[in-house]
Design a protein around this motif. Structure first.
Motif, PDB file in Angstrom:
ATOM      1  N   ALA A  89     -15.655   3.895   0.998  1.00 21.30           N
ATOM      2  CA  ALA A  89     -16.143   4.199  -0.150  1.00 21.30           C
ATOM      3  C   ALA A  89     -15.404   4.598  -0.925  1.00 21.30           C
ATOM      4  O   ALA A  89     -15.176   4.970  -2.326  1.00 21.30           O
ATOM      5  N   LEU A  90     -13.981   5.551  -0.128  1.00 16.08           N
ATOM      6  CA  LEU A  90     -13.120   5.473  -1.103  1.00 16.08           C
ATOM      7  C   LEU A  90     -12.751   4.605  -1.436  1.00 16.08           C
ATOM      8  O   LEU A  90     -12.219   4.663  -3.484  1.00 16.08           O
ATOM      9  N   GLY A  91     -12.058   3.317  -1.115  1.00 20.27           N
ATOM     10  CA  GLY A  91     -11.932   1.848  -2.080  1.00 20.27           C
ATOM     11  C   GLY A  91     -12.790   1.982  -3.292  1.00 20.27           C
ATOM     12  O   GLY A  91     -12.045   1.931  -4.421  1.00 20.27           O
ATOM     13  N   LEU A  92     -14.126   2.210  -3.028  1.00 15.93           N
ATOM     14  CA  LEU A  92     -15.135   2.242  -4.164  1.00 15.93           C
ATOM     15  C   LEU A  92     -14.611   3.095  -5.392  1.00 15.93           C
ATOM     16  O   LEU A  92     -14.419   2.498  -6.347  1.00 15.93           O
ATOM     17  N   GLN A  93     -14.468   4.228  -4.856  1.00 19.78           N
ATOM     18  CA  GLN A  93     -13.611   5.333  -5.913  1.00 19.78           C
ATOM     19  C   GLN A  93     -12.797   5.358  -6.623  1.00 19.78           C
ATOM     20  O   GLN A  93     -12.765   4.624  -7.893  1.00 19.78           O
ATOM     21  N   LEU A  94     -12.129   4.318  -6.205  1.00 22.70           N
ATOM     22  CA  LEU A  94     -10.792   4.286  -6.390  1.00 22.70           C
ATOM     23  C   LEU A  94     -10.461   3.068  -7.037  1.00 22.70           C
ATOM     24  O   LEU A  94     -10.150   2.932  -8.093  1.00 22.70           O
ATOM     25  N   LYS A  95     -11.348   1.745  -6.836  1.00 21.27           N
ATOM     26  CA  LYS A  95     -11.313   1.252  -7.463  1.00 21.27           C
ATOM     27  C   LYS A  95     -12.296   1.028  -8.900  1.00 21.27           C
ATOM     28  O   LYS A  95     -11.833   0.936 -10.473  1.00 21.27           O
ATOM     29  N   ARG A  96     -13.214   1.332  -8.721  1.00 25.55           N
ATOM     30  CA  ARG A  96     -13.367   2.016 -10.304  1.00 25.55           C
ATOM     31  C   ARG A  96     -12.497   3.440 -11.025  1.00 25.55           C
ATOM     32  O   ARG A  96     -13.025   3.290 -12.436  1.00 25.55           O
ATOM     33  N   ARG A  97     -11.634   3.313 -10.455  1.00 25.17           N
ATOM     34  CA  ARG A  97     -11.137   4.012 -11.079  1.00 25.17           C
ATOM     35  C   ARG A  97      -9.997   3.488 -11.892  1.00 25.17           C
ATOM     36  O   ARG A  97      -8.356   3.688 -12.526  1.00 25.17           O
ATOM     37  N   GLY A  98      -9.621   2.123 -11.709  1.00 27.62           N
ATOM     38  CA  GLY A  98      -8.554   1.474 -12.424  1.00 27.62           C
ATOM     39  C   GLY A  98      -7.930   0.991 -11.091  1.00 27.62           C
ATOM     40  O   GLY A  98      -7.202  -0.026 -11.586  1.00 27.62           O
ATOM     41  N   TRP A  99      -7.848   1.429  -9.942  1.00 30.74           N
ATOM     42  CA  TRP A  99      -7.336   1.062  -9.149  1.00 30.74           C
ATOM     43  C   TRP A  99      -7.080  -0.445  -7.935  1.00 30.74           C
ATOM     44  O   TRP A  99      -8.213  -1.266  -8.596  1.00 30.74           O
ATOM     45  N   ARG A 100      -6.266  -0.636  -8.003  1.00 27.41           N
ATOM     46  CA  ARG A 100      -6.013  -2.577  -7.193  1.00 27.41           C
ATOM     47  C   ARG A 100      -6.624  -1.708  -5.530  1.00 27.41           C
ATOM     48  O   ARG A 100      -5.001  -1.336  -5.560  1.00 27.41           O
ATOM     49  N   VAL A 101      -7.635  -2.836  -4.865  1.00 29.18           N
ATOM     50  CA  VAL A 101      -7.574  -2.074  -3.611  1.00 29.18           C
ATOM     51  C   VAL A 101      -7.701  -3.775  -2.837  1.00 29.18           C
ATOM     52  O   VAL A 101      -8.253  -4.418  -3.770  1.00 29.18           O
ATOM     53  N   THR A 102      -6.723  -3.298  -1.680  1.00 27.76           N
ATOM     54  CA  THR A 102      -6.792  -4.051  -0.534  1.00 27.76           C
ATOM     55  C   THR A 102      -7.276  -3.174   0.558  1.00 27.76           C
ATOM     56  O   THR A 102      -6.707  -2.244   1.625  1.00 27.76           O
ATOM     57  N   MET A 103      -8.132  -3.727   0.912  1.00 29.02           N
ATOM     58  CA  MET A 103      -9.141  -3.370   2.643  1.00 29.02           C
ATOM     59  C   MET A 103      -8.609  -4.126   3.167  1.00 29.02           C
ATOM     60  O   MET A 103      -8.859  -5.286   3.868  1.00 29.02           O
ATOM     61  N   LEU A 104      -7.909  -3.760   4.400  1.00 29.85           N
ATOM     62  CA  LEU A 104      -7.401  -4.186   5.961  1.00 29.85           C
ATOM     63  C   LEU A 104      -8.527  -3.583   6.937  1.00 29.85           C
ATOM     64  O   LEU A 104      -9.213  -4.138   7.505  1.00 29.85           O
ATOM     65  N   GLY A 105      -9.136  -2.548   6.559  1.00 33.17           N
ATOM     66  CA  GLY A 105     -10.428  -2.216   7.370  1.00 33.17           C
ATOM     67  C   GLY A 105     -10.271  -1.382   8.479  1.00 33.17           C
ATOM     68  O   GLY A 105      -9.471  -1.063   9.142  1.00 33.17           O
ATOM     69  N   ALA A 106     -11.009  -1.781  10.018  1.00 31.71           N
ATOM     70  CA  ALA A 106     -10.919  -0.622  11.101  1.00 31.71           C
ATOM     71  C   ALA A 106     -10.012  -1.434  11.895  1.00 31.71           C
ATOM     72  O   ALA A 106      -9.753  -2.824  11.988  1.00 31.71           O
ATOM     73  N   ASP A 107      -9.356  -1.003  12.909  1.00 31.84           N
ATOM     74  CA  ASP A 107      -8.759  -1.002  14.176  1.00 31.84           C
ATOM     75  C   ASP A 107      -7.576  -1.948  13.877  1.00 31.84           C
ATOM     76  O   ASP A 107      -7.073  -2.703  13.892  1.00 31.84           O
ATOM     77  N   THR A 108      -6.275  -1.246  12.746  1.00 35.02           N
ATOM     78  CA  THR A 108      -5.409  -1.956  11.358  1.00 35.02           C
ATOM     79  C   THR A 108      -4.340  -1.796  12.672  1.00 35.02           C
ATOM     80  O   THR A 108      -3.762  -0.375  12.502  1.00 35.02           O
ATOM     81  N   PRO A 109      -3.351  -2.275  13.190  1.00 33.07           N
ATOM     82  CA  PRO A 109      -2.862  -1.869  14.104  1.00 33.07           C
ATOM     83  C   PRO A 109      -1.478  -2.121  13.459  1.00 33.07           C
ATOM     84  O   PRO A 109      -1.425  -2.291  12.157  1.00 33.07           O
ATOM     85  N   ALA A 110       0.066  -0.901  14.145  1.00 32.88           N
ATOM     86  CA  ALA A 110       1.057  -1.314  12.482  1.00 32.88           C
ATOM     87  C   ALA A 110       1.914  -2.784  12.614  1.00 32.88           C
ATOM     88  O   ALA A 110       1.805  -2.385  11.262  1.00 32.88           O
ATOM     89  N   GLU A 111       1.523  -3.059  13.404  1.00 31.97           N
ATOM     90  CA  GLU A 111       2.283  -5.103  12.653  1.00 31.97           C
ATOM     91  C   GLU A 111       1.264  -5.409  11.161  1.00 31.97           C
ATOM     92  O   GLU A 111       1.894  -5.585  10.991  1.00 31.97           O
ATOM     93  N   ALA A 112       0.120  -4.963  10.825  1.00 33.79           N
ATOM     94  CA  ALA A 112      -0.319  -5.670  10.473  1.00 33.79           C
ATOM     95  C   ALA A 112      -0.851  -4.643   9.455  1.00 33.79           C
ATOM     96  O   ALA A 112      -0.252  -5.031   8.326  1.00 33.79           O
ATOM     97  N   LEU A 113      -0.322  -3.160   9.286  1.00 34.35           N
ATOM     98  CA  LEU A 113       0.223  -2.513   8.459  1.00 34.35           C
ATOM     99  C   LEU A 113       1.387  -2.975   7.616  1.00 34.35           C
ATOM    100  O   LEU A 113       1.227  -3.431   6.303  1.00 34.35           O
ATOM    101  N   HIS A 114       1.963  -2.990   8.639  1.00 37.75           N
ATOM    102  CA  HIS A 114       3.758  -3.380   8.004  1.00 37.75           C
ATOM    103  C   HIS A 114       4.022  -5.321   7.478  1.00 37.75           C
ATOM    104  O   HIS A 114       4.531  -4.893   5.855  1.00 37.75           O
ATOM    105  N   SER A 115       2.865  -5.366   7.703  1.00 43.58           N
ATOM    106  CA  SER A 115       2.451  -7.203   7.289  1.00 43.58           C
ATOM    107  C   SER A 115       2.515  -7.077   5.577  1.00 43.58           C
ATOM    108  O   SER A 115       2.526  -7.696   4.750  1.00 43.58           O
ATOM    109  N   ALA A 116       0.672  -6.088   5.968  1.00 44.30           N
ATOM    110  CA  ALA A 116       0.505  -6.045   4.233  1.00 44.30           C
ATOM    111  C   ALA A 116       1.145  -5.993   3.172  1.00 44.30           C
ATOM    112  O   ALA A 116       1.403  -5.560   2.021  1.00 44.30           O
TER     113      ALA A 116
END
Length: 287
Positions: A180-207
């Motif tokens: 829901a947050l991603g939808l609201q931000l995208k409608r306000r002109g943000w570029r959104v990358t959704m990593l979703g559920a259960d994202t470890p720190a290593e995946a955050l660092h890579s992204a």
């Protein structure tokens, strides 16, 4: 499709003996009886009405007042939003996935996108843990999550806006609020990358190394002890640096001191997140 009294009691929290007493004293509910064993069977309409009575009692009405109000105002006479919500809950109780989809279709066709998301889907999602058993919650939350993903993907991407990465931290699997947050931000002109559920720190660092986002928003839904939250969030903040990290969700509300001490910020809603962003831009501009 009908439900037995034992299932009704389990789903509504109203004891079987109480339902039988209501039937004797108030003529409510009015189940049908099977011919061969005389068992009570409750129709979808009766399920809706029992659930409405239970909610009114929880809101402070007496049993007789709640029953009288429900009998005086059938579901068909309720405002559209309430009527659709009642139909949703009764269909979920019956585990009728097709009926749930029809309700979601009707609501989507009759509501503007953000009203549908924030005023209809998200309240349903927030109430599921209190209303449903595990099987029904999984079915219903999956159907709503599908809708939110569809809404997010249907929103045309824009170029030039700030970039945000959205994720649930490790071991947090509830991504409805994040979608829901991603939808609201995208409608306000943000570029959104959704990593979703259960994202470890290593995946955050890579992204973050690949995308260099201006902001990372983390949704904590699962309740954690202070030490666990500090460990998980600390790893995430370090993984996302130098991007600004904003934390939200019911699992984060009681840990504000820890969140701020780790260099992250807290936002209760998309509007608060946007306000934090504007404030940060103002500081950068003055600098």
């Amino acid at each position: 499709m009908t439900l037995r009294i034992r299932t009704i009691a389990r789903l509504t929290g109203i004891r079987e003996a109480t339902l039988r007493a209501w039937e004797r004293r108030h003529g409510f509910p009015r189940p049908s009886r099977s011919e061969h064993n005389n068992y009570r069977s409750y129709s979808r309409e009766e399920v809706e009405n029992i659930r409405r009575v239970a909610k009114l009692i929880a809101d402070g009405l007496s049993v007789s007042e709640a029953i009288a109000q429900v009998q005086a105002t059938p579901v068909q006479a309720l405002p559209r939003g309430e009527r659709l919500s009642e139909r949703f809950w009764s269909a979920v109780m019956m585990m009728d996935a097709e009926a749930v989809r029809r309700v979601l279709d009707e609501a989507q066709a009759s509501m503007e996108v953000e009203v549908y998301c924030n005023g209809f889907l998200m309240p349903l999602l927030r109430e599921m843990g209190m209303r449903l058993d595990v099987a029904r919650e999984h079915m219903a939350s999956a159907l709503i999550r599908q809708r939110l993903i569809g809404l997010l993907n249907a929103e045309e991407p824009r170029t030039g806006g700030p970039h945000v990465v959205l994720a649930c931290p490790a071991q947090d699997h509830h991504e409805g609020g994040l979608l829901a947050l991603g939808l609201q931000l995208k409608r306000r002109g943000w570029r959104v990358t959704m990593l979703g559920a259960d994202t470890p720190a290593e995946a955050l660092h890579s992204a973050c190394a690949q995308l260099s986002p201006e902001m990372v928003a983390l949704s904590f839904v699962r309740r954690r002890e202070p030490e666990e939250l500090a460990t998980v969030l600390g790893e995430a903040v370090r993984a996302c640096a130098p991007a600004r990290v904003v934390v939200g969700g019911p699992g984060a509300r009681e840990h504000l001191k820890t969140i701020f001490s780790l260099g992250a910020q807290y936002a209760e809603s998309a509007d608060e997140l946007l306000a934090l962003w504007q404030q940060a831009r103002g500081v950068q501009t003055r600098t």
